[in-house]
Design a protein around this motif. Structure first.
Motif, PDB file in Angstrom:
ATOM      1  N   SER A  24       0.865  -1.177   0.000  1.00  0.00           N
ATOM      2  CA  SER A  24       0.000   0.000   0.000  1.00  0.00           C
ATOM      3  C   SER A  24       0.897   1.221   0.000  1.00  0.00           C
ATOM      4  O   SER A  24       1.928   1.236   0.638  1.00  0.00           O
ATOM      5  N   GLY A  25       0.505   2.243  -0.719  1.00  0.00           N
ATOM      6  CA  GLY A  25       1.367   3.395  -0.888  1.00  0.00           C
ATOM      7  C   GLY A  25       2.079   3.309  -2.226  1.00  0.00           C
ATOM      8  O   GLY A  25       1.872   2.382  -3.004  1.00  0.00           O
ATOM      9  N   THR A  26       2.948   4.260  -2.468  1.00  0.00           N
ATOM     10  CA  THR A  26       3.582   4.375  -3.774  1.00  0.00           C
ATOM     11  C   THR A  26       4.901   3.622  -3.835  1.00  0.00           C
ATOM     12  O   THR A  26       5.740   3.756  -2.944  1.00  0.00           O
ATOM     13  N   ILE A  27       5.037   2.833  -4.872  1.00  0.00           N
ATOM     14  CA  ILE A  27       6.322   2.220  -5.178  1.00  0.00           C
ATOM     15  C   ILE A  27       6.896   2.982  -6.357  1.00  0.00           C
ATOM     16  O   ILE A  27       6.261   3.072  -7.407  1.00  0.00           O
ATOM     17  N   TYR A  28       8.085   3.528  -6.175  1.00  0.00           N
ATOM     18  CA  TYR A  28       8.692   4.369  -7.192  1.00  0.00           C
ATOM     19  C   TYR A  28       9.544   3.539  -8.145  1.00  0.00           C
ATOM     20  O   TYR A  28       9.956   2.435  -7.846  1.00  0.00           O
ATOM     21  N   ALA A  29       9.798   4.129  -9.290  1.00  0.00           N
ATOM     22  CA  ALA A  29      10.481   3.401 -10.358  1.00  0.00           C
ATOM     23  C   ALA A  29      11.839   2.862  -9.930  1.00  0.00           C
ATOM     24  O   ALA A  29      12.253   1.786 -10.359  1.00  0.00           O
ATOM     25  N   ASN A  30      12.557   3.590  -9.082  1.00  0.00           N
ATOM     26  CA  ASN A  30      13.899   3.163  -8.681  1.00  0.00           C
ATOM     27  C   ASN A  30      13.913   2.117  -7.570  1.00  0.00           C
ATOM     28  O   ASN A  30      14.958   1.564  -7.250  1.00  0.00           O
ATOM     29  N   ASP A  31      12.746   1.851  -6.989  1.00  0.00           N
ATOM     30  CA  ASP A  31      12.693   0.934  -5.853  1.00  0.00           C
ATOM     31  C   ASP A  31      12.941  -0.511  -6.277  1.00  0.00           C
ATOM     32  O   ASP A  31      12.743  -0.878  -7.442  1.00  0.00           O
ATOM     33  N   VAL A  32      13.358  -1.296  -5.306  1.00  0.00           N
ATOM     34  CA  VAL A  32      13.544  -2.732  -5.499  1.00  0.00           C
ATOM     35  C   VAL A  32      12.686  -3.446  -4.455  1.00  0.00           C
ATOM     36  O   VAL A  32      12.661  -3.050  -3.287  1.00  0.00           O
ATOM     37  N   MET A  33      11.999  -4.467  -4.892  1.00  0.00           N
ATOM     38  CA  MET A  33      11.258  -5.300  -3.951  1.00  0.00           C
ATOM     39  C   MET A  33      11.935  -6.660  -3.851  1.00  0.00           C
ATOM     40  O   MET A  33      12.350  -7.228  -4.872  1.00  0.00           O
ATOM     41  N   GLY A  34      12.042  -7.152  -2.630  1.00  0.00           N
ATOM     42  CA  GLY A  34      12.753  -8.396  -2.435  1.00  0.00           C
ATOM     43  C   GLY A  34      12.029  -9.344  -1.505  1.00  0.00           C
ATOM     44  O   GLY A  34      11.164  -8.937  -0.723  1.00  0.00           O
ATOM     45  N   TRP A  35      12.383 -10.589  -1.628  1.00  0.00           N
ATOM     46  CA  TRP A  35      11.924 -11.631  -0.713  1.00  0.00           C
ATOM     47  C   TRP A  35      13.137 -12.146   0.077  1.00  0.00           C
ATOM     48  O   TRP A  35      14.199 -12.411  -0.512  1.00  0.00           O
ATOM     49  N   PHE A  36      12.950 -12.279   1.356  1.00  0.00           N
ATOM     50  CA  PHE A  36      13.950 -12.836   2.250  1.00  0.00           C
ATOM     51  C   PHE A  36      13.289 -13.954   3.058  1.00  0.00           C
ATOM     52  O   PHE A  36      12.061 -14.054   3.103  1.00  0.00           O
ATOM     53  N   ARG A  37      14.109 -14.758   3.698  1.00  0.00           N
ATOM     54  CA  ARG A  37      13.557 -15.786   4.569  1.00  0.00           C
ATOM     55  C   ARG A  37      14.421 -15.924   5.826  1.00  0.00           C
ATOM     56  O   ARG A  37      15.621 -15.648   5.798  1.00  0.00           O
ATOM     57  N   GLN A  38      13.769 -16.360   6.878  1.00  0.00           N
ATOM     58  CA  GLN A  38      14.461 -16.463   8.159  1.00  0.00           C
ATOM     59  C   GLN A  38      13.965 -17.684   8.920  1.00  0.00           C
ATOM     60  O   GLN A  38      12.764 -17.870   9.099  1.00  0.00           O
ATOM     61  N   SER A  39      14.933 -18.498   9.343  1.00  0.00           N
ATOM     62  CA  SER A  39      14.639 -19.657  10.181  1.00  0.00           C
ATOM     63  C   SER A  39      15.005 -19.307  11.617  1.00  0.00           C
ATOM     64  O   SER A  39      15.801 -18.400  11.856  1.00  0.00           O
ATOM     65  N   PRO A  40      14.433 -20.017  12.589  1.00  0.00           N
ATOM     66  CA  PRO A  40      14.729 -19.710  14.002  1.00  0.00           C
ATOM     67  C   PRO A  40      16.224 -19.729  14.286  1.00  0.00           C
ATOM     68  O   PRO A  40      16.930 -20.678  13.924  1.00  0.00           O
ATOM     69  N   GLY A  41      16.700 -18.666  14.897  1.00  0.00           N
ATOM     70  CA  GLY A  41      18.097 -18.585  15.288  1.00  0.00           C
ATOM     71  C   GLY A  41      19.055 -18.232  14.176  1.00  0.00           C
ATOM     72  O   GLY A  41      20.265 -18.219  14.374  1.00  0.00           O
ATOM     73  N   LYS A  42      18.510 -17.930  12.996  1.00  0.00           N
ATOM     74  CA  LYS A  42      19.364 -17.618  11.850  1.00  0.00           C
ATOM     75  C   LYS A  42      19.110 -16.212  11.349  1.00  0.00           C
ATOM     76  O   LYS A  42      18.136 -15.564  11.714  1.00  0.00           O
ATOM     77  N   GLU A  43      20.024 -15.754  10.490  1.00  0.00           N
ATOM     78  CA  GLU A  43      19.892 -14.439   9.892  1.00  0.00           C
ATOM     79  C   GLU A  43      18.765 -14.442   8.850  1.00  0.00           C
ATOM     80  O   GLU A  43      18.356 -15.485   8.357  1.00  0.00           O
ATOM     81  N   ARG A  44      18.308 -13.235   8.543  1.00  0.00           N
ATOM     82  CA  ARG A  44      17.348 -13.082   7.454  1.00  0.00           C
ATOM     83  C   ARG A  44      18.126 -13.078   6.141  1.00  0.00           C
ATOM     84  O   ARG A  44      18.937 -12.169   5.891  1.00  0.00           O
ATOM     85  N   ASP A  45      17.869 -14.074   5.314  1.00  0.00           N
ATOM     86  CA  ASP A  45      18.658 -14.279   4.109  1.00  0.00           C
ATOM     87  C   ASP A  45      17.893 -13.866   2.856  1.00  0.00           C
ATOM     88  O   ASP A  45      16.688 -14.099   2.739  1.00  0.00           O
ATOM     89  N   PHE A  46      18.631 -13.332   1.917  1.00  0.00           N
ATOM     90  CA  PHE A  46      18.077 -12.945   0.629  1.00  0.00           C
ATOM     91  C   PHE A  46      17.621 -14.177  -0.147  1.00  0.00           C
ATOM     92  O   PHE A  46      18.314 -15.199  -0.173  1.00  0.00           O
ATOM     93  N   VAL A  47      16.466 -14.054  -0.787  1.00  0.00           N
ATOM     94  CA  VAL A  47      15.952 -15.111  -1.652  1.00  0.00           C
ATOM     95  C   VAL A  47      15.897 -14.630  -3.097  1.00  0.00           C
ATOM     96  O   VAL A  47      16.450 -15.264  -3.994  1.00  0.00           O
ATOM     97  N   ALA A  48      15.232 -13.503  -3.314  1.00  0.00           N
ATOM     98  CA  ALA A  48      15.077 -12.979  -4.675  1.00  0.00           C
ATOM     99  C   ALA A  48      14.711 -11.498  -4.607  1.00  0.00           C
ATOM    100  O   ALA A  48      14.150 -11.038  -3.617  1.00  0.00           O
ATOM    101  N   GLY A  49      15.032 -10.778  -5.667  1.00  0.00           N
ATOM    102  CA  GLY A  49      14.683  -9.367  -5.746  1.00  0.00           C
ATOM    103  C   GLY A  49      14.372  -8.962  -7.172  1.00  0.00           C
ATOM    104  O   GLY A  49      14.826  -9.614  -8.123  1.00  0.00           O
ATOM    105  N   VAL A  50      13.589  -7.895  -7.316  1.00  0.00           N
ATOM    106  CA  VAL A  50      13.221  -7.405  -8.647  1.00  0.00           C
ATOM    107  C   VAL A  50      13.190  -5.885  -8.636  1.00  0.00           C
ATOM    108  O   VAL A  50      12.657  -5.262  -7.721  1.00  0.00           O
ATOM    109  N   GLY A  51      13.791  -5.301  -9.653  1.00  0.00           N
ATOM    110  CA  GLY A  51      13.740  -3.859  -9.824  1.00  0.00           C
ATOM    111  C   GLY A  51      12.370  -3.445 -10.326  1.00  0.00           C
ATOM    112  O   GLY A  51      11.870  -4.045 -11.283  1.00  0.00           O
TER     113      GLY A  51
END
Length: 127
Positions: A24-51
């Motif tokens: 919700s709200g404005t997504i600007y042309a230069n923004d990137v949207m990404g998916w991350f995942r996190q398991s218990p006790g672990k870092e939030r890791d990059f999965v995929a991103g799109v410009g």
């Protein structure tokens, strides 16, 4: 900007799920949207991103060939199609937005680059 992720669930190994994230709200042309995942006790890791303007995509090595990220600018939605799921894909999946003042073709894999996050959706893959 608020993000709402959905689509998680329980699936057997080898199965598929499709996650959605609506912004919700404005997504600007230069923004990137990404998916991350996190398991218990672990870092939030990059999965995929799109410009958002470029539609340039980037994937973590662990999901390349199995996951596909896509975006629908008309509905401010980013998707993550996950095929050939493995037990090690089990995690809470988060979508995020990397807000950028200028265009940069590189998609960041650092969670600290993403200022806005959804609430997460749990994906459980059983063996």
């Amino acid at each position: 900007v608020q993000l709402q992720a959905s689509g998680g669930g329980l699936v057997q190994a080898g199965g598929s799920l499709k996650l959605s994230c609506v912004a919700s709200g404005t997504i600007y042309a230069n923004d990137v949207m990404g998916w991350f995942r996190q398991s218990p006790g672990k870092e939030r890791d990059f999965v995929a991103g799109v410009g958002w303007r470029s539609n340039k995509k980037s994937y973590a090595d662990s999901v390349t060939g199995r996951f596909t990220i896509s975006r629908d600018s008309a509905t401010n939605t980013v998707y993550l199609q996950m095929n050939e799921l493995k037990p090690e894909d089990t995690a809470v999946y988060y979508c995020g937005i990397d807000k950028r003042a200028t265009y940069n073709p590189r998609i960041s894999e650092r969670s600290t680059s993403y200022a806005y996050w959804g609430q997460g959706t749990l994906v459980t893959v059983s063996s």
